[in-house]
Structures are given as structure tokens and as C-alpha cells.
Design a protein around this motif. Structure first.
Motif, PDB file in Angstrom:
ATOM      1  N   VAL A 124     -44.645  18.085  83.030  1.00  0.00           N
ATOM      2  CA  VAL A 124     -46.039  17.762  82.721  1.00  0.00           C
ATOM      3  C   VAL A 124     -46.404  18.398  81.380  1.00  0.00           C
ATOM      4  N   PHE A 125     -47.161  17.669  80.566  1.00  0.00           N
ATOM      5  CA  PHE A 125     -47.548  18.158  79.247  1.00  0.00           C
ATOM      6  C   PHE A 125     -48.932  17.605  78.904  1.00  0.00           C
ATOM      7  N   HIS A 126     -49.556  18.210  77.899  1.00  0.00           N
ATOM      8  CA  HIS A 126     -50.905  17.773  77.521  1.00  0.00           C
ATOM      9  C   HIS A 126     -51.138  17.979  76.030  1.00  0.00           C
ATOM     10  N   ASP A 127     -52.205  17.365  75.547  1.00  0.00           N
ATOM     11  CA  ASP A 127     -52.634  17.588  74.175  1.00  0.00           C
ATOM     12  C   ASP A 127     -54.156  17.703  74.174  1.00  0.00           C
ATOM     13  N   VAL A 128     -54.683  18.377  73.167  1.00  0.00           N
ATOM     14  CA  VAL A 128     -56.127  18.600  73.051  1.00  0.00           C
ATOM     15  C   VAL A 128     -56.610  18.059  71.706  1.00  0.00           C
ATOM     16  N   THR A 129     -57.666  17.273  71.741  1.00  0.00           N
ATOM     17  CA  THR A 129     -58.294  16.767  70.516  1.00  0.00           C
ATOM     18  C   THR A 129     -59.763  17.186  70.514  1.00  0.00           C
ATOM     19  N   LYS A 130     -60.216  17.665  69.382  1.00  0.00           N
ATOM     20  CA  LYS A 130     -61.624  18.052  69.259  1.00  0.00           C
ATOM     21  C   LYS A 130     -62.399  16.880  68.657  1.00  0.00           C
ATOM     22  N   VAL A 131     -63.503  16.512  69.307  1.00  0.00           N
ATOM     23  CA  VAL A 131     -64.308  15.363  68.872  1.00  0.00           C
ATOM     24  C   VAL A 131     -65.715  15.843  68.519  1.00  0.00           C
ATOM     25  N   PHE A 132     -66.210  15.402  67.374  1.00  0.00           N
ATOM     26  CA  PHE A 132     -67.542  15.782  66.911  1.00  0.00           C
ATOM     27  C   PHE A 132     -68.459  14.560  66.925  1.00  0.00           C
ATOM     28  N   PHE A 133     -69.529  14.626  67.700  1.00  0.00           N
ATOM     29  CA  PHE A 133     -70.506  13.543  67.746  1.00  0.00           C
ATOM     30  C   PHE A 133     -71.692  13.840  66.842  1.00  0.00           C
ATOM     31  N   LYS A 134     -72.216  12.811  66.207  1.00  0.00           N
ATOM     32  CA  LYS A 134     -73.494  12.928  65.500  1.00  0.00           C
ATOM     33  C   LYS A 134     -74.599  12.991  66.552  1.00  0.00           C
ATOM     34  N   GLU A 135     -75.813  13.143  66.112  1.00  0.00           N
ATOM     35  CA  GLU A 135     -76.931  13.116  67.048  1.00  0.00           C
ATOM     36  C   GLU A 135     -77.164  11.673  67.483  1.00  0.00           C
ATOM     37  N   LEU A 136     -77.074  11.441  68.778  1.00  0.00           N
ATOM     38  CA  LEU A 136     -77.253  10.090  69.319  1.00  0.00           C
ATOM     39  C   LEU A 136     -78.695   9.914  69.777  1.00  0.00           C
ATOM     40  N   THR A 137     -79.280   8.775  69.461  1.00  0.00           N
ATOM     41  CA  THR A 137     -80.643   8.519  69.931  1.00  0.00           C
ATOM     42  C   THR A 137     -80.599   7.992  71.365  1.00  0.00           C
ATOM     43  N   THR A 138     -81.719   8.088  72.050  1.00  0.00           N
ATOM     44  CA  THR A 138     -81.824   7.556  73.414  1.00  0.00           C
ATOM     45  C   THR A 138     -81.518   6.065  73.417  1.00  0.00           C
ATOM     46  N   GLU A 139     -81.984   5.360  72.379  1.00  0.00           N
ATOM     47  CA  GLU A 139     -81.746   3.904  72.293  1.00  0.00           C
ATOM     48  C   GLU A 139     -80.252   3.609  72.142  1.00  0.00           C
ATOM     49  N   GLU A 140     -79.572   4.394  71.318  1.00  0.00           N
ATOM     50  CA  GLU A 140     -78.128   4.175  71.120  1.00  0.00           C
ATOM     51  C   GLU A 140     -77.361   4.411  72.424  1.00  0.00           C
ATOM     52  N   ILE A 141     -77.719   5.480  73.120  1.00  0.00           N
ATOM     53  CA  ILE A 141     -77.050   5.793  74.387  1.00  0.00           C
ATOM     54  C   ILE A 141     -77.291   4.682  75.407  1.00  0.00           C
ATOM     55  N   SER A 142     -78.533   4.252  75.547  1.00  0.00           N
ATOM     56  CA  SER A 142     -78.875   3.200  76.514  1.00  0.00           C
ATOM     57  C   SER A 142     -78.174   1.892  76.182  1.00  0.00           C
ATOM     58  N   PHE A 143     -78.180   1.530  74.899  1.00  0.00           N
ATOM     59  CA  PHE A 143     -77.512   0.293  74.475  1.00  0.00           C
ATOM     60  C   PHE A 143     -76.030   0.335  74.836  1.00  0.00           C
ATOM     61  N   TYR A 144     -75.386   1.454  74.523  1.00  0.00           N
ATOM     62  CA  TYR A 144     -73.943   1.575  74.791  1.00  0.00           C
ATOM     63  C   TYR A 144     -73.643   1.455  76.283  1.00  0.00           C
ATOM     64  N   ILE A 145     -74.400   2.168  77.105  1.00  0.00           N
ATOM     65  CA  ILE A 145     -74.151   2.135  78.556  1.00  0.00           C
ATOM     66  C   ILE A 145     -74.341   0.726  79.099  1.00  0.00           C
ATOM     67  N   GLN A 146     -75.400   0.047  78.658  1.00  0.00           N
ATOM     68  CA  GLN A 146     -75.658  -1.324  79.119  1.00  0.00           C
ATOM     69  C   GLN A 146     -74.533  -2.270  78.679  1.00  0.00           C
ATOM     70  N   ALA A 147     -74.117  -2.140  77.422  1.00  0.00           N
ATOM     71  CA  ALA A 147     -73.142  -3.074  76.853  1.00  0.00           C
ATOM     72  C   ALA A 147     -71.714  -2.813  77.329  1.00  0.00           C
ATOM     73  N   HIS A 148     -71.373  -1.549  77.576  1.00  0.00           N
ATOM     74  CA  HIS A 148     -69.968  -1.203  77.826  1.00  0.00           C
ATOM     75  C   HIS A 148     -69.675  -0.637  79.216  1.00  0.00           C
ATOM     76  N   GLN A 149     -70.717  -0.298  79.994  1.00  0.00           N
ATOM     77  CA  GLN A 149     -70.509   0.180  81.375  1.00  0.00           C
ATOM     78  C   GLN A 149     -69.367   1.209  81.458  1.00  0.00           C
ATOM     79  N   PRO A 150     -69.508   2.365  80.825  1.00  0.00           N
ATOM     80  CA  PRO A 150     -68.367   3.291  80.699  1.00  0.00           C
ATOM     81  C   PRO A 150     -68.124   4.162  81.945  1.00  0.00           C
ATOM     82  N   TYR A 151     -68.157   3.545  83.112  1.00  0.00           N
ATOM     83  CA  TYR A 151     -68.054   4.323  84.357  1.00  0.00           C
ATOM     84  C   TYR A 151     -66.606   4.678  84.731  1.00  0.00           C
TER      85      TYR A 151
END
Length: 195
Positions: A124-151
């Protein structure tokens, strides 16, 4: 090249992830897909990479003592870590919204783990990646969840989708690792596994 070296082996991918399936296809590999449900529960004292490795190994359990001599089972898990907190897959829209709000304007770690198992051994092995997000607006978050259903995604996002395209400032480490598989390590490890 890898396909030629693996010609005497039968690969079994125990993952419903279309991204992991595509990765193996892109590497030119022949494989079958076998899905066996496993309850993804881990001991609470585990942290970060330990969680990802534990879950990748846990997914081998239904296959134990059933693998043929030439078969190699591939299991994997991806988690998102925000400081010490592990973010799994969101159960609903509200949870997805909370996760993305918590990732907004901050960095987090994505840890992907892979377990290779044969009738005789396991690694078993793994890797780690660091991800930096910009500030997301409520509208951007809602749009993404509706459009892409990331469940079906840890941390409620796929970096290859709209939210990654507009929201990720930078990453440190492997992009493919964020998508669910540290391909550079997989390549190295599977060659060692069969040698």
C-alpha cells in the motif's frame, strides 16, 4: 510498455470511480472491474494518510483468499484533509455546501492511496497534494453543486470539473493524485510488485 510487462497478469480494479478506470485505460492496461461493497469505517485515532491507506486496504477484504495466482487486485481511496479534519463524501447538498465553504480561501491536502494485492503479497502506498482554493462565493458553490452533484467525491469537489477550473489557485504535487490516483507512484510500484 507497462502492458507488455503485465501480459502474464490479470488486473482487477475494485473501484467504481470512472476516473480510476480511465487512468488504467490511458496507461494502455487491460483490466476487469469487480465491485464488492465495503463499509468505509476507520478507527478514529487514525490521521491523514493513515486513513487513506487503511481504507484502501480495507477494500481488499472481500477478495481475501479468492485471488488466483496471476491476478493483481487494485484498490484505492482518496480523502481530503483540512488541517486535522478528514472530509469524506458529502451525504447531501447541505453537507456539500458546508465542505466547499470550509475549503474556500484556504489550502487543504488531498491524499490518495492505492493497495496492490496478489495471492501472495500486498503493498500500500499514497501521495499527498496540496490544493489552494480562491475565495468561493455562495453562488459559485450552489451552481457547482446543482450542476455537478459531487456526492461521490471526497471534499465535495472534482478538480477536473468547473469548480476546479475557476476556483483552484494552485496545487503543490500531482494533479492526478487529486483526481484519485497517484499515477507516477502506481507505475513505479506495480513494476516493482511484479519483478
Amino acid at each position: 510498455m507497462l502492458k507488455e510487462k503485465l501480459k502474464n497478469h490479470q488486473l482487477i480494479l475494485a473501484s467504481g470511480s470512472p476516473r480510476r478506470q480511465q487512468f488504467l485505460t490511458d496507461l494502455g492496461l487491460d483490466f476487469s472491474i469487480e465491485l464488492k461493497p465495503v463499509e468505509e469505517i476507520y478507527p478514529p485515532e487514525l490521521k491523514g494518510a493513515q486513513v487513506a491507506e487503511y481504507l484502501a486496504e480495507l477494500k481488499t477484504t472481500p477478495f481475501k483468499n479468492k485471488l488466483k495466482e496471476n491476478e493483481i487486485l487494485i484498490t484505492g481511496d482518496t480523502i481530503v484533509c483540512l488541517e486535522e479534519k478528514v472530509l469524506g463524501k458529502p451525504a447531501n447538498e447541505e453537507e456539500a455546501h458546508q465542505m466547499l465553504e470550509s475549503l474556500s480561501n484556504r489550502s487543504h491536502e488531498v491524499i490518495s492511496s492505492v493497495c496492490l494485492t496478489s495471492a501472495k503479497k500486498s503493498v500500500v502506498f499514497h501521495d499527498v497534494t496540496k490544493v489552494f482554493f480562491k475565495e468561493l462565493t455562495t453562488e459559485e458553490i450552489s451552481f457547482y453543486i446543482q450542476a455537478h452533484q459531487p456526492y461521490d467525491k471526497a471534499g465535495a469537489y472534482g478538480i477536473q470539473e468547473w469548480i476546479g477550473q475557476i476556483g483552484v489557485d494552485k496545487i503543490e504535487g500531482s494533479y492526478f493524485n487529486v483526481m484519485g490516483m497517484p499515477l507516477h507512484l502506481f507505475y513505479k510500484e506495480i513494476l516493482e510488485f511484479i519483478s
